[in-house]
Design an enzyme around this catalytic site. Structure first.
Site, PDB file in Angstrom:
ATOM      1  N   PRO A 262       0.824  -1.216   0.000  1.00 14.00           N
ATOM      2  CA  PRO A 262       0.000   0.000   0.000  1.00 14.00           C
ATOM      3  C   PRO A 262       0.855   1.261   0.000  1.00 14.00           C
ATOM      4  CG  PRO A 262       0.083  -0.949   2.201  1.00 14.00           C
ATOM      5  CD  PRO A 262       0.785  -1.924   1.286  1.00 14.00           C
ATOM      6  N   CYS A 330       3.545  29.677 -14.820  1.00 16.27           N
ATOM      7  CA  CYS A 330       3.168  30.336 -16.067  1.00 16.27           C
ATOM      8  C   CYS A 330       2.808  29.332 -17.145  1.00 16.27           C
ATOM      9  CB  CYS A 330       4.259  31.302 -16.497  1.00 16.27           C
ATOM     10  SG  CYS A 330       4.262  32.707 -15.379  1.00 16.27           S
TER      11      CYS A 330
HETATM   12  C1  LIG Z   1       3.092   2.589  -6.936  1.00 15.23           C
HETATM   13  C2  LIG Z   1       3.155   1.199  -6.513  1.00 15.23           C
HETATM   14  C3  LIG Z   1       2.421   0.773  -5.402  1.00 15.23           C
HETATM   15  C4  LIG Z   1       1.521   1.681  -4.606  1.00 15.23           C
HETATM   16  O1  LIG Z   1       0.359   2.025  -5.265  1.00 15.23           O
HETATM   17  P1  LIG Z   1      -0.745   2.909  -4.503  1.00 15.23           P
HETATM   18  O2  LIG Z   1      -1.826   3.098  -5.489  1.00 15.23           O
HETATM   19  O3  LIG Z   1      -0.096   4.180  -4.093  1.00 15.23           O
HETATM   20  O4  LIG Z   1      -1.164   2.150  -3.305  1.00 15.23           O
HETATM   21  C5  LIG Z   1       2.541  -0.548  -5.031  1.00 15.23           C
HETATM   22  N1  LIG Z   1       3.341  -1.406  -5.703  1.00 15.23           N
HETATM   23  C6  LIG Z   1       4.062  -1.021  -6.779  1.00 15.23           C
HETATM   24  C7  LIG Z   1       4.933  -2.004  -7.461  1.00 15.23           C
HETATM   25  C8  LIG Z   1       3.985   0.288  -7.224  1.00 15.23           C
HETATM   26  O5  LIG Z   1       4.697   0.662  -8.293  1.00 15.23           O
END
Ligand SMILES: *Cc1c(COP(=O)(O)O)cnc(C)c1O
Length: 411
Positions: A262, A330
């Site tokens: 997460p 801008c």
């Molecule tokens: C960005 C990412 C996440 C987190 O995604 P969220 O939508 O911010 O929870 C988890 N795993 C990987 C591999 C990611 O690139």
């Protein structure tokens, strides 16, 4: 415990604006929600630190018991610096060189490889001496916005599930040990069914890999941005995931941990971008509120068409009027179109909500405007500066002034 608006006003008084403020209590609350939702099965969380990587935030999340998901070697270094153990770090990069992968291996972290050519080279070099996780692409379309979908057919992420046979050959041929399978289909997925479908696909693939310790479902949990927006129902998801694992483990013949990464879910709601209104401009058609910030500080509205709730902390009870809230960059630089807000006067303090994830992290010094400071509102109510505001000197730092003297201009 002081009310959040009072804390935000105090932060603006003490540290000035534009300013990012993160409420640690919210991060803890979100983490605990996940932890209790998935208590029915052995589950581990790896905070995806690309959402917000300030070391103070990393330390707070470490303290909650989380691991860390990193997408670059510098994020791995930040995680180690913040105190995460290598075994609690997962490196999930895309389009990286073999050398960067090896650097991460030398730091001892878990590797999640998303490309057959890299996997083949890794296997040829290290054989079975360093077990790895493999990122699969299930070709599920999910998520709030095309730019943040990662599972679709044209996506650059992962190894296609249609290439499983090839993948299996590479693993057998090199003697690689595959200890995990991973999937991450996008961001802002509110439908629990999407995660369960991904899990079914992982179960199907798992049959070909007998040594697995975990299945990683990535992330993409949605949080509410607009009042009344849904949040991914993690409690229901947790129950269904636990059930599915129980059934599958019997078939698979060994226990499997469930992993999640997460990002937004943990930090989005914790964050506020505080700004002051520089000008109120009435044009023929629109009333603009122009603030002392811009998409160089919070790019999500311009980049993803995202909605950020705005509150007027100076005049919260004012009668509502329609405003278009713009920044000082801008270029078209709009935070909110035709938004009903309590009447705004010049110098009023506004807060953009849900600015914790991909806010400061995606900021820049475009237009030679400095990046904001960051403040942590601790669980004890104390405000702590966790990043200084950039200065003019910071903009010059690193530039190499090869023309030592100011050249004369032609007459
Ligand atoms: C960005 C990412 C996440 C987190 O995604 P969220 O939508 O911010 O929870 C988890 N795993 C990987 C591999 C990611 O690139």
């Amino acid at each position: 415990m002081p009310n959040i608006n009072n804390s935000l006003r105090a932060a603006a008084d003490q540290f000035g604006t534009p300013l990012y403020v993160y409420d640690a209590t919210i991060i803890t609350r979100q983490y605990n929600k996940l932890k209790s939702a998935f208590s029915g099965h052995k589950t581990r969380f790896f905070y995806a630190c690309k959402a917000l990587s300030n070391v103070a935030i990393l330390r707070h999340i470490h303290g909650l018991g989380s691991g860390l998901d990193c997408v670059s070697i510098n994020e791995v270094r930040l995680g180690l610096h913040a105190g995460f153990l290598p075994e609690n770090i997962l490196f999930t990069p895309n389009s990286v060189t073999f050398e960067e992968l090896v650097e991460a291996k030398e730091l001892g972290v878990n590797l999640n490889i998303d490309n057959i050519s890299l996997l083949e080279r890794f296997g040829a070099t290290f054989g079975g001496s360093y077990p790895v996780c493999v990122r699969l692409n299930p070709h599920i379309e999910a998520g709030g916005n095309y730019k943040i979908q990662t599972g679709h057919i044209d996506s650059k992420f992962g190894i296609s599930i249609h290439q499983l046979r090839h993948l299996e050959r590479v693993v057998k041929g090199t003697g690689l040990h595959v200890k995990g399978l991973h999937m991450h289909t996008g961001s802002e997925i509110k439908d629990v069914g999407v995660f369960l479908r991904s899990l079914e696909i992982l179960f199907d693939a798992a049959g070909r890999f007998p040594e697995l310790d975990f299945l990683d479902l990535g992330s993409g949990f949605k949080v509410p941005y607009k009042p009344g927006d849904p949040e991914t129902d993690v409690a229901t998801l947790g129950q269904q995931v636990a059930q599915a694992f129980q059934t599958f483990e019997k078939e698979y013949g060994r226990p499997l941990e469930c992993w999640f990464e997460p990002g937004k879910y943990l930090v989005s709601e914790s964050g506020y971008l505080l700004v002051n209104v520089a000008v109120v401009k009435q044009t023929t058609a629109t009333v603009f509120a122009g603030v002392n910030s811009g998409f160089n500080h919070l790019i999500r509205p311009m980049f993803y068409d995202s909605y950020h709730h705005i509150s007027n902390l100076t005049n919260p009870k004012g009668s509502e009027r329609l405003y278009t809230v713009v920044g000082n960059i801008c270029e078209t630089d709009t935070f909110a179109w035709d938004r009903l807000l309590p009447e705004i006067h010049e110098n009023d303090l506004l807060a953009f909500h849900n600015a914790g994830a991909y806010g400061f992290e995606m900021s820049s010094s475009f237009n030679s405007r400095t990046r904001p400071a960051e403040v942590l509102l601790q669980e004890d109510g104390e405000l702590r500066l966790i990043r200084k505001r950039q200065t003019f000197e910071d903009l010059l730092a690193g530039q190499v002034d090869v023309v030592a003297e100011v050249p004369a201009q032609p007459a």
